[in-house]
Design a protein around this motif. Structure first.
Motif, PDB file in Angstrom:
ATOM      1  N   ALA A 319       0.857  -1.183   0.000  1.00  0.00           N
ATOM      2  CA  ALA A 319       0.000   0.000   0.000  1.00  0.00           C
ATOM      3  C   ALA A 319       0.894   1.234   0.000  1.00  0.00           C
ATOM      4  CB  ALA A 319      -0.930   0.003   1.213  1.00  0.00           C
ATOM      5  N   VAL A 320       0.865   2.022  -1.073  1.00  0.00           N
ATOM      6  CA  VAL A 320       1.746   3.181  -1.237  1.00  0.00           C
ATOM      7  C   VAL A 320       0.952   4.460  -0.997  1.00  0.00           C
ATOM      8  CG1 VAL A 320       3.357   4.362  -2.765  1.00  0.00           C
ATOM      9  CG2 VAL A 320       3.084   1.878  -2.944  1.00  0.00           C
ATOM     10  N   SER A 321       1.467   5.325  -0.147  1.00  0.00           N
ATOM     11  CA  SER A 321       0.858   6.637   0.120  1.00  0.00           C
ATOM     12  C   SER A 321       1.942   7.700  -0.023  1.00  0.00           C
ATOM     13  CB  SER A 321       0.233   6.676   1.516  1.00  0.00           C
ATOM     14  OG  SER A 321       1.225   6.463   2.511  1.00  0.00           O
ATOM     15  N   VAL A 322       1.518   8.995  -0.040  1.00  0.00           N
ATOM     16  CA  VAL A 322       2.444  10.110  -0.214  1.00  0.00           C
ATOM     17  C   VAL A 322       2.224  11.105   0.916  1.00  0.00           C
ATOM     18  CG1 VAL A 322       3.230  11.960  -1.746  1.00  0.00           C
ATOM     19  CG2 VAL A 322       2.413   9.799  -2.706  1.00  0.00           C
ATOM     20  N   ASN A 323       3.309  11.604   1.482  1.00  0.00           N
ATOM     21  CA  ASN A 323       3.226  12.643   2.501  1.00  0.00           C
ATOM     22  C   ASN A 323       2.532  13.863   1.917  1.00  0.00           C
ATOM     23  OD1 ASN A 323       4.347  15.124   4.022  1.00  0.00           O
ATOM     24  ND2 ASN A 323       4.932  13.395   5.345  1.00  0.00           N
ATOM     25  N   SER A 324       1.633  14.441   2.698  1.00  0.00           N
ATOM     26  CA  SER A 324       0.820  15.564   2.186  1.00  0.00           C
ATOM     27  C   SER A 324       1.669  16.748   1.735  1.00  0.00           C
ATOM     28  CB  SER A 324      -0.175  16.001   3.265  1.00  0.00           C
ATOM     29  OG  SER A 324       0.503  16.386   4.453  1.00  0.00           O
ATOM     30  N   ASN A 325       2.826  16.942   2.323  1.00  0.00           N
ATOM     31  CA  ASN A 325       3.683  18.078   1.946  1.00  0.00           C
ATOM     32  C   ASN A 325       4.265  17.921   0.535  1.00  0.00           C
ATOM     33  OD1 ASN A 325       3.333  19.301   4.484  1.00  0.00           O
ATOM     34  ND2 ASN A 325       5.019  18.105   5.374  1.00  0.00           N
ATOM     35  N   LEU A 326       4.285  16.666   0.048  1.00  0.00           N
ATOM     36  CA  LEU A 326       4.872  16.418  -1.269  1.00  0.00           C
ATOM     37  C   LEU A 326       3.829  16.314  -2.391  1.00  0.00           C
ATOM     38  CD1 LEU A 326       7.570  13.723  -0.320  1.00  0.00           C
ATOM     39  CD2 LEU A 326       7.857  16.214  -0.553  1.00  0.00           C
ATOM     40  N   LEU A 327       2.548  16.366  -2.045  1.00  0.00           N
ATOM     41  CA  LEU A 327       1.506  16.207  -3.058  1.00  0.00           C
ATOM     42  C   LEU A 327       1.598  17.250  -4.178  1.00  0.00           C
ATOM     43  CD1 LEU A 327      -1.609  15.258  -0.871  1.00  0.00           C
ATOM     44  CD2 LEU A 327      -0.239  13.773  -2.362  1.00  0.00           C
ATOM     45  N   PRO A 328       1.906  18.555  -3.856  1.00  0.00           N
ATOM     46  CA  PRO A 328       1.983  19.536  -4.957  1.00  0.00           C
ATOM     47  C   PRO A 328       3.104  19.251  -5.965  1.00  0.00           C
ATOM     48  CG  PRO A 328       1.742  20.640  -2.832  1.00  0.00           C
ATOM     49  CD  PRO A 328       2.042  19.206  -2.551  1.00  0.00           C
ATOM     50  N   LEU A 329       4.040  18.384  -5.600  1.00  0.00           N
ATOM     51  CA  LEU A 329       5.174  18.100  -6.495  1.00  0.00           C
ATOM     52  C   LEU A 329       4.874  16.967  -7.490  1.00  0.00           C
ATOM     53  CD1 LEU A 329       8.107  18.271  -3.890  1.00  0.00           C
ATOM     54  CD2 LEU A 329       7.233  20.082  -5.393  1.00  0.00           C
ATOM     55  N   ILE A 330       3.716  16.328  -7.343  1.00  0.00           N
ATOM     56  CA  ILE A 330       3.361  15.208  -8.220  1.00  0.00           C
ATOM     57  C   ILE A 330       2.602  15.738  -9.435  1.00  0.00           C
ATOM     58  CG2 ILE A 330       2.138  13.015  -8.393  1.00  0.00           C
ATOM     59  CD1 ILE A 330       2.464  12.673  -5.408  1.00  0.00           C
ATOM     60  N   HIS A 331       2.972  15.260 -10.610  1.00  0.00           N
ATOM     61  CA  HIS A 331       2.317  15.652 -11.856  1.00  0.00           C
ATOM     62  C   HIS A 331       1.604  14.452 -12.488  1.00  0.00           C
ATOM     63  CE1 HIS A 331       5.663  18.515 -11.219  1.00  0.00           C
ATOM     64  NE2 HIS A 331       4.810  19.425 -11.717  1.00  0.00           N
ATOM     65  N   GLU A 332       0.691  14.759 -13.395  1.00  0.00           N
ATOM     66  CA  GLU A 332      -0.137  13.719 -14.014  1.00  0.00           C
ATOM     67  C   GLU A 332       0.710  12.711 -14.791  1.00  0.00           C
ATOM     68  OE1 GLU A 332      -3.660  11.760 -14.578  1.00  0.00           O
ATOM     69  OE2 GLU A 332      -3.362  13.610 -13.416  1.00  0.00           O
ATOM     70  N   SER A 333       1.816  13.168 -15.354  1.00  0.00           N
ATOM     71  CA  SER A 333       2.645  12.287 -16.198  1.00  0.00           C
ATOM     72  C   SER A 333       3.682  11.502 -15.404  1.00  0.00           C
ATOM     73  CB  SER A 333       3.360  13.120 -17.263  1.00  0.00           C
ATOM     74  OG  SER A 333       4.190  14.113 -16.654  1.00  0.00           O
ATOM     75  N   ASP A 334       3.737  11.700 -14.086  1.00  0.00           N
ATOM     76  CA  ASP A 334       4.734  10.995 -13.280  1.00  0.00           C
ATOM     77  C   ASP A 334       4.429   9.495 -13.218  1.00  0.00           C
ATOM     78  OD1 ASP A 334       5.882  13.415 -12.898  1.00  0.00           O
ATOM     79  OD2 ASP A 334       5.294  13.638 -10.795  1.00  0.00           O
ATOM     80  N   VAL A 335       5.464   8.725 -12.930  1.00  0.00           N
ATOM     81  CA  VAL A 335       5.355   7.264 -12.909  1.00  0.00           C
ATOM     82  C   VAL A 335       5.795   6.746 -11.545  1.00  0.00           C
ATOM     83  CG1 VAL A 335       6.167   5.102 -13.935  1.00  0.00           C
ATOM     84  CG2 VAL A 335       5.765   7.094 -15.390  1.00  0.00           C
ATOM     85  N   ILE A 404      15.694   4.527 -12.985  1.00  0.00           N
ATOM     86  CA  ILE A 404      16.820   5.051 -12.214  1.00  0.00           C
ATOM     87  C   ILE A 404      16.452   6.429 -11.659  1.00  0.00           C
ATOM     88  CG2 ILE A 404      19.240   5.752 -12.321  1.00  0.00           C
ATOM     89  CD1 ILE A 404      19.648   3.761 -14.550  1.00  0.00           C
ATOM     90  N   SER A 405      16.566   6.578 -10.337  1.00  0.00           N
ATOM     91  CA  SER A 405      16.161   7.827  -9.689  1.00  0.00           C
ATOM     92  C   SER A 405      17.043   8.990 -10.128  1.00  0.00           C
ATOM     93  CB  SER A 405      16.225   7.679  -8.165  1.00  0.00           C
ATOM     94  OG  SER A 405      15.358   6.653  -7.738  1.00  0.00           O
ATOM     95  N   GLN A 406      16.418  10.155 -10.311  1.00  0.00           N
ATOM     96  CA  GLN A 406      17.129  11.363 -10.702  1.00  0.00           C
ATOM     97  C   GLN A 406      16.795  12.477  -9.717  1.00  0.00           C
ATOM     98  OE1 GLN A 406      16.273  12.313 -14.784  1.00  0.00           O
ATOM     99  NE2 GLN A 406      16.652  10.217 -15.506  1.00  0.00           N
ATOM    100  N   SER A 407      17.559  13.556  -9.775  1.00  0.00           N
ATOM    101  CA  SER A 407      17.324  14.687  -8.883  1.00  0.00           C
ATOM    102  C   SER A 407      15.917  15.239  -9.093  1.00  0.00           C
ATOM    103  CB  SER A 407      18.359  15.783  -9.156  1.00  0.00           C
ATOM    104  OG  SER A 407      18.112  16.926  -8.355  1.00  0.00           O
ATOM    105  N   GLY A 408      15.182  15.474  -7.987  1.00  0.00           N
ATOM    106  CA  GLY A 408      13.824  15.974  -8.053  1.00  0.00           C
ATOM    107  C   GLY A 408      12.772  14.895  -7.921  1.00  0.00           C
ATOM    108  N   ASP A 409      13.150  13.633  -8.057  1.00  0.00           N
ATOM    109  CA  ASP A 409      12.182  12.542  -7.894  1.00  0.00           C
ATOM    110  C   ASP A 409      11.813  12.393  -6.420  1.00  0.00           C
ATOM    111  OD1 ASP A 409      12.302  12.093 -10.583  1.00  0.00           O
ATOM    112  OD2 ASP A 409      13.585  10.312 -10.463  1.00  0.00           O
ATOM    113  N   LEU A 410      10.659  11.802  -6.180  1.00  0.00           N
ATOM    114  CA  LEU A 410      10.170  11.568  -4.816  1.00  0.00           C
ATOM    115  C   LEU A 410      10.381  10.103  -4.464  1.00  0.00           C
ATOM    116  CD1 LEU A 410       6.796  13.554  -5.046  1.00  0.00           C
ATOM    117  CD2 LEU A 410       9.075  14.420  -4.464  1.00  0.00           C
ATOM    118  N   SER A 411      10.778   9.826  -3.244  1.00  0.00           N
ATOM    119  CA  SER A 411      11.070   8.444  -2.840  1.00  0.00           C
ATOM    120  C   SER A 411      10.635   8.196  -1.418  1.00  0.00           C
ATOM    121  CB  SER A 411      12.567   8.135  -3.004  1.00  0.00           C
ATOM    122  OG  SER A 411      13.324   8.921  -2.083  1.00  0.00           O
ATOM    123  N   ALA A 412      10.588   6.914  -1.079  1.00  0.00           N
ATOM    124  CA  ALA A 412      10.239   6.485   0.282  1.00  0.00           C
ATOM    125  C   ALA A 412      11.450   5.859   0.941  1.00  0.00           C
ATOM    126  CB  ALA A 412       9.092   5.490   0.231  1.00  0.00           C
TER     127      ALA A 412
END
Length: 433
Positions: A319-335, A404-412
């Motif tokens: 079950a994957v969730s996102v911290n509320s502070n990071l929600l504005p950084l997510i875009h529709e095209s993200d994977v 492969i993770s790049q600068s600016g990506d979100l991670s857990a």
């Protein structure tokens, strides 16, 4: 026998080649063969004009008294002789030379063409084929037209020649489906499965409504592909069953093909239908029915084995969730990437790629990940757990769509994988600098 046989085909080829060469030579020589009367008359006219001019001068000198009658007559006779000699030399020198040139070209052009054909490449294979056609060509035709069921003993001594003659015969009658079927039988006897399938495919395209050819093609393709029905064979069998719903051969192939593809319930349905068709016919069909019961039991065993193997595969629900502070950084095209790997690094043992759209609204995405998501054959979760490796679950939202993770990506923060439960909760809570 061989020399006589070769001569029949070779002699025909040489005759046609010489004829073609002569025709071509005549075409080349045609402009030279046209009459030259126009040019000849023009030269004669020039000579006559010169003669008239000199005769006029001679007459003027005679009338002026510059020469006497005897000299006038002698010079006039000489002018006439020169005119006749010039005309004769024109006919005697120009025309014979032209005839000689024509004769040379007429002989050399066919000769050069023959030399070019022989010397440009090795023609031994062509001569061998001609010999095969002349020696066993009629036997090949009789086999392909079902006039005989087996070749005579003398024809089987050179099997390569017989096969070559049969192939040449089939290609010469390329629109005869029966010849392609017989050629497929020949390939089948030689265990050339792919060639047999291709021959039956051509026969089916020539006669698509022939159920016997269609079934033979599907069966040949089925065994050539290791017991699998490809899309084309499946379509061919469906066409047969549309025309004849009770076609037993097509039903049997569908049952075996569906079972091999893992569609066990569909395969059992075909077996039941085939069994009902046989049971409704008069006569004793106990042997056939027993074979179908055995096939049904085999399919049932394959299904149970597949289900057991599926249950034994390791699988986890993440079950994957996102911290509320990071929600504005997510875009529709993200994977979203979820993976399970060794704590010490290295390629993942399982990985899943999903769109991150649901996480953009603050929701939770549930991901099923297990052996079925292995990146490489033989490197799955079960093998890693059996080796006692320490595994961790990771989750990353990639803006570039790359694993492969790049600068600016979100991670857990990676979470250790526990064997005491299949439910894992992970939160994406940081941005990669």
């Amino acid at each position: 026998m061989d020399s006589t046989a070769i001569f029949s085909t070779f002699g025909l080829f040489v005759t046609l080649a010489i004829t073609l060469s002569v025709v071509l030579a005549l075409i080349v020589l045609l402009p030279w063969l046209r009459p030259r009367t126009g040019l000849d008359n023009q030269l004669i006219k020039v000579n006559i004009d010169v003669f008239k001019d000199r005769l006029a001068e001679l007459s003027a000198d005679y009338q002026a008294g510059a020469i006497d009658a005897s000299s006038y007559q002698t010079q006039k006779t000489e002018l006439e002789r020169q005119l006749l000699q010039a005309t004769y030399e024109q006919d005697d020198t120009l025309l014979p030379a032209n005839k000689k040139s024509r004769l040379i070209i007429l002989i050399w052009l066919p000769l050069l063409m023959a030399m070019g054909y022989v010397l440009v490449a090795d023609r031994s294979s062509v001569y061998t084929l001609w010999q095969a056609e002349d020696s066993v060509g009629q036997v090949a035709d009789d086999l392909l037209t079902s006039k005989i069921d087996a070749p005579p003993d003398w024809a089987t001594k050179d099997s390569v020649a017989l096969i070559s003659a049969m192939q040449t015969n089939v290609y010469r009658h390329a629109y005869d489906p029966d010849r392609w079927v017989r050629l497929a039988e020949l390939f089948g006897s030689l265990q050339a499965d792919q060639q047999a399938v291709e021959a039956l495919s051509r026969a089916h395209r020539l006669d698509p409504q022939n159920d016997a050819i269609a079934t033979a093609y599907a069966q040949s393709s089925f065994f050539a592909n290791g017991g699998m029905l490809d899309a084309d064979s499946h379509k061919v069998l469906q066409g047969v069953l549309m025309r004849h719903p009770d076609h037993q051969g097509a039903q049997m192939l569908m049952a075996m093909g569906e079972a091999r593809a893992g569609n066990y319930e569909v395969a059992q349905a075909w077996v039941r239908k085939l069994r009902a068709n046989i049971a409704n016919k008069s006569g004793d069909h106990s042997a056939a029915l027993a074979s179908l019961d055995e096939l049904s039991e085999t399919i049932r065993g394959q299904q149970q084995m597949a289900e057991t193997q599926k249950q034994s595969q390791k699988s986890y629900e993440v079950a994957v969730s996102v911290n509320s502070n990071l929600l504005p950084l997510i875009h529709e095209s993200d994977v979203l990437f979820v993976s399970i790997r060794d704590v010490n690094g290295g390629p993942p043992f399982a990985a899943v790629r999903l769109p991150a759209g649901q996480l953009q609204q603050g929701g939770i995405t549930t991901v099923q990940i297990g052996d079925q998501d292995a990146m490489m054959a033989g490197r799955d979760l079960s093998s890693a757990i059996n080796q006692g490796l320490k595994l961790v679950v990771s989750a990353t939202i990639s803006a570039s769509g790359q694993a492969i993770s790049q600068s600016g990506d979100l991670s857990a923060t990676p979470i250790p994988l526990q064997d005491d439960g299949n439910q894992i909760n992970i939160e994406i809570n940081q941005q990669i600098p």
